[in-house]
Design an enzyme around this catalytic site. Structure first.
Site, PDB file in Angstrom:
ATOM      1  N   VAL A  45       0.833  -1.208   0.000  1.00 55.11           N
ATOM      2  CA  VAL A  45       0.000   0.000   0.000  1.00 55.11           C
ATOM      3  C   VAL A  45       0.869   1.261   0.000  1.00 55.11           C
ATOM      4  O   VAL A  45       0.588   2.240  -0.704  1.00 55.11           O
ATOM      5  CB  VAL A  45      -0.976   0.006   1.201  1.00 55.11           C
ATOM      6  CG1 VAL A  45      -1.787   1.296   1.226  1.00 55.11           C
ATOM      7  CG2 VAL A  45      -1.911  -1.187   1.138  1.00 55.11           C
ATOM      8  N   CYS A  46       1.951   1.232   0.767  1.00 54.72           N
ATOM      9  CA  CYS A  46       2.847   2.398   0.838  1.00 54.72           C
ATOM     10  C   CYS A  46       3.469   2.691  -0.527  1.00 54.72           C
ATOM     11  O   CYS A  46       3.634   3.861  -0.905  1.00 54.72           O
ATOM     12  CB  CYS A  46       3.947   2.158   1.867  1.00 54.72           C
ATOM     13  SG  CYS A  46       3.334   1.957   3.551  1.00 54.72           S
ATOM     14  N   THR A  47       3.790   1.654  -1.260  1.00 54.88           N
ATOM     15  CA  THR A  47       4.373   1.857  -2.591  1.00 54.88           C
ATOM     16  C   THR A  47       3.386   2.570  -3.502  1.00 54.88           C
ATOM     17  O   THR A  47       3.752   3.489  -4.241  1.00 54.88           O
ATOM     18  CB  THR A  47       4.794   0.501  -3.191  1.00 54.88           C
ATOM     19  OG1 THR A  47       5.794  -0.087  -2.351  1.00 54.88           O
ATOM     20  CG2 THR A  47       5.352   0.671  -4.588  1.00 54.88           C
ATOM     21  N   GLU A  49       0.930   4.509  -2.513  1.00 52.21           N
ATOM     22  CA  GLU A  49       0.705   5.861  -1.997  1.00 52.21           C
ATOM     23  C   GLU A  49       1.833   6.817  -2.382  1.00 52.21           C
ATOM     24  O   GLU A  49       1.574   7.943  -2.842  1.00 52.21           O
ATOM     25  CB  GLU A  49       0.576   5.826  -0.468  1.00 52.21           C
ATOM     26  CG  GLU A  49      -0.748   5.326   0.030  1.00 52.21           C
ATOM     27  CD  GLU A  49      -0.963   5.675   1.488  1.00 52.21           C
ATOM     28  OE1 GLU A  49      -2.094   6.000   1.841  1.00 52.21           O
ATOM     29  OE2 GLU A  49       0.007   5.630   2.268  1.00 52.21           O
ATOM     30  N   LEU A  50       3.072   6.416  -2.172  1.00 52.79           N
ATOM     31  CA  LEU A  50       4.173   7.311  -2.516  1.00 52.79           C
ATOM     32  C   LEU A  50       4.251   7.533  -4.016  1.00 52.79           C
ATOM     33  O   LEU A  50       4.628   8.613  -4.469  1.00 52.79           O
ATOM     34  CB  LEU A  50       5.497   6.787  -1.959  1.00 52.79           C
ATOM     35  CG  LEU A  50       5.800   7.364  -0.563  1.00 52.79           C
ATOM     36  CD1 LEU A  50       4.977   6.661   0.507  1.00 52.79           C
ATOM     37  CD2 LEU A  50       7.268   7.310  -0.232  1.00 52.79           C
TER      38      LEU A  50
END
Length: 219
Positions: A45-47, A49-50
């Site tokens: 998910v972080c990938t 988002e960034l």
């Protein structure tokens, strides 16, 4: 949400980032700044988002908004991970700095600690938090999402537009407002003041209470 929240001044921390050391107040300067944390590098998910932050970076810049990411991984990890982020998101470059917090002190001071999750050693991990900081270095808005839910960048753009308009005019934005929609005049503005401040006119909604507090206008 306990700790640092809306109306508080963000602490002037010195942080190590992928762009070198920065002091938060110097970095913010006279701009709005989005400070956002992510639970960990090399996570799904972080990938996404960034990558989305990178895709929206030009739009935020045109709005006079800076970006600053944060997680507890070190800067070398961030730099390696950025390659994945850029590859996933059609090559949009990560031009904003990402701060490191290996000692997990910054996330505490910025109130970005996940209330439930812990790492394998029982230490706190970053929440999926986002603060919008004004030029006065005060928190204007905060989001807090669980690790399972990615943030919506269109909503971040929407609320920044709302904050900009509210700072410039004595207005607020109603439910489901989006840029271009009518806004509401602050109840603190008298009818005489409203006529002077909003020469374009406004609509006073006829309510059963007959209290003239719901006034729509365009700005």
């Amino acid at each position: 949400m306990p700790g640092l929240t809306i109306g508080d001044t963000i602490p002037n921390l010195e942080v190590e980032t992928t762009h070198g050391k920065i002091k938060l107040h110097d970095y913010i300067d006279d701009s709005y700044t989005i400070v956002f944390s992510h639970p960990a590098d090399f996570t799904p998910v972080c990938t996404t988002e960034l990558g989305m932050m990178a895709a929206y970076a030009d739009k935020f810049e045109k709005m006079g908004v800076k970006l600053l990411g944060l997680s507890c991984d070190d800067t070398q990890s961030h730099k390696e991970w950025i390659k994945d982020v850029e590859a996933y998101n059609n090559g949009h470059k990560v031009t904003y700095p990402i701060a490191a917090d290996p000692n997990k002190e910054i996330i505490k001071q910025l109130n970005m600690v996940d209330p439930d999750e812990k790492d394998s050693s029982g230490n706190p991990v970053p929440s999926r938090a986002l603060h919008i900081v004004g030029p006065d270095k005060k928190i204007k808005l905060s989001f807090l999402y669980p690790a399972t839910t990615g943030r919506n960048m269109d909503e971040v753009v929407r609320v920044i537009e709302s904050l900009h308009k509210a700072a410039k005019h004595k207005i607020a934005t109603p439910a489901n407002w989006k840029p271009g929609d009518p806004v509401v005049i602050s109840p603190s503005v008298s009818e005489d003041e409203a006529k002077q401040m909003f020469p374009q006119g406004y609509k006073n909604v006829d309510l059963p209470s007959k209290k003239g507090y719901l006034r729509f206008t365009s700005v």
